[in-house]
Design an enzyme around this catalytic site. Structure first.
Site, PDB file in Angstrom:
ATOM      1  N   HIS A  17      -9.469  30.498 -22.149  1.00 28.49           N
ATOM      2  CA  HIS A  17     -10.531  29.894 -21.338  1.00 28.49           C
ATOM      3  C   HIS A  17     -11.872  30.025 -22.052  1.00 28.49           C
ATOM      4  O   HIS A  17     -12.642  29.053 -22.125  1.00 28.49           O
ATOM      5  CB  HIS A  17     -10.654  30.589 -19.977  1.00 28.49           C
ATOM      6  CG  HIS A  17      -9.509  30.374 -19.055  1.00 28.49           C
ATOM      7  ND1 HIS A  17      -8.854  31.424 -18.451  1.00 28.49           N
ATOM      8  CD2 HIS A  17      -8.905  29.256 -18.610  1.00 28.49           C
ATOM      9  CE1 HIS A  17      -7.905  30.951 -17.669  1.00 28.49           C
ATOM     10  NE2 HIS A  17      -7.904  29.627 -17.756  1.00 28.49           N
ATOM     11  N   LYS A  41      -3.919  29.281  -1.512  1.00 33.85           N
ATOM     12  CA  LYS A  41      -3.187  29.906  -2.611  1.00 33.85           C
ATOM     13  C   LYS A  41      -3.497  31.399  -2.661  1.00 33.85           C
ATOM     14  O   LYS A  41      -4.639  31.820  -2.485  1.00 33.85           O
ATOM     15  CB  LYS A  41      -3.576  29.265  -3.948  1.00 33.85           C
ATOM     16  CG  LYS A  41      -3.012  27.879  -4.128  1.00 33.85           C
ATOM     17  CD  LYS A  41      -3.169  27.444  -5.562  1.00 33.85           C
ATOM     18  CE  LYS A  41      -2.484  26.115  -5.781  1.00 33.85           C
ATOM     19  NZ  LYS A  41      -2.565  25.700  -7.170  1.00 33.85           N
ATOM     20  N   ARG A  90      -3.133  22.659 -24.317  1.00 34.89           N
ATOM     21  CA  ARG A  90      -2.313  23.558 -25.125  1.00 34.89           C
ATOM     22  C   ARG A  90      -1.160  22.828 -25.784  1.00 34.89           C
ATOM     23  O   ARG A  90      -0.762  23.156 -26.886  1.00 34.89           O
ATOM     24  CB  ARG A  90      -1.753  24.690 -24.252  1.00 34.89           C
ATOM     25  CG  ARG A  90      -2.808  25.598 -23.678  1.00 34.89           C
ATOM     26  CD  ARG A  90      -2.212  26.537 -22.687  1.00 34.89           C
ATOM     27  NE  ARG A  90      -1.795  25.758 -21.520  1.00 34.89           N
ATOM     28  CZ  ARG A  90      -1.559  26.258 -20.330  1.00 34.89           C
ATOM     29  NH1 ARG A  90      -1.650  27.537 -20.125  1.00 34.89           N
ATOM     30  NH2 ARG A  90      -1.208  25.483 -19.325  1.00 34.89           N
ATOM     31  N   SER A 127      -2.919  32.093 -17.657  1.00 35.80           N
ATOM     32  CA  SER A 127      -3.194  33.224 -16.768  1.00 35.80           C
ATOM     33  C   SER A 127      -1.925  33.763 -16.127  1.00 35.80           C
ATOM     34  O   SER A 127      -1.745  34.973 -15.992  1.00 35.80           O
ATOM     35  CB  SER A 127      -4.187  32.812 -15.673  1.00 35.80           C
ATOM     36  OG  SER A 127      -5.439  32.527 -16.231  1.00 35.80           O
TER      37      SER A 127
END
Length: 165
Positions: A17, A41, A90, A127
């Site tokens: 990040h 969440k 990514r 993460s």
């Protein structure tokens, strides 16, 4: 002023990040790290904790600030005069998903999305993986900033509560 948003949950913030945020800071006059607040969440860290960790991690970048949002990112961008969204990629699988999001965001508000390829040393980093490796005692010291490592280690040492790890 050219302003961009780097959105995410940042639960927790990783070196990947920070890589994207730092690179965005060289492309735009101001970068707003937009921390998503989704009450439905379960997160390991509260929004306030995530913002605190980000604040320490972005200290070196004078043109980066942090804010939070709930709801549509495009609404946040419109309200805060943000012209672009910066997303790190990514892998090709990220592109497939992020392209759909970029096209939806553009259709909703006309906001542009800028894709920044992740530096190779962070191309595997997420993460969720950091949390899982740390939960099982793996060494994540090279994957997160030092402050995040301390908080992550401490949080995972606490008795397990109803949380998403």
């Amino acid at each position: 002023m050219r302003r961009a948003a780097c959105p995410g949950s940042f639960d927790p913030v990783t070196n990947g990040h920070i890589d994207i945020i730092s690179r965005a800071s060289t492309l735009f006059d101001e970068v707003v790290v937009a921390v998503g607040v989704n009450a439905s969440k379960k997160r390991l860290f509260s929004v306030d904790e995530r913002i605190e960790m980000l604040a320490v991690a972005i200290e070196p970048y004078d043109n980066v600030r942090i804010d939070q949002f709930d709801g549509l990112l495009t609404d946040f961008c419109s309200t805060h005069d943000v012209q672009a969204i910066v997303k790190g990629l990514r892998a090709v699988s990220d592109f497939d998903y992020e392209l759909q999001m970029a096209q939806m965001n553009s259709s909703l508000s006309g906001i542009e999305t800028v894709f920044v390829p992740t530096s190779p040393e962070y191309s595997f980093l997420a993460s969720s993986l950091v949390k899982e490796v740390a939960r099982f005692g793996g060494d994540v010291s090279g994957l997160v900033p030092p402050d995040v490592l301390a908080r992550l280690t401490s949080r995972l040492a606490e008795p397990r509560q109803d949380r998403d790890v």
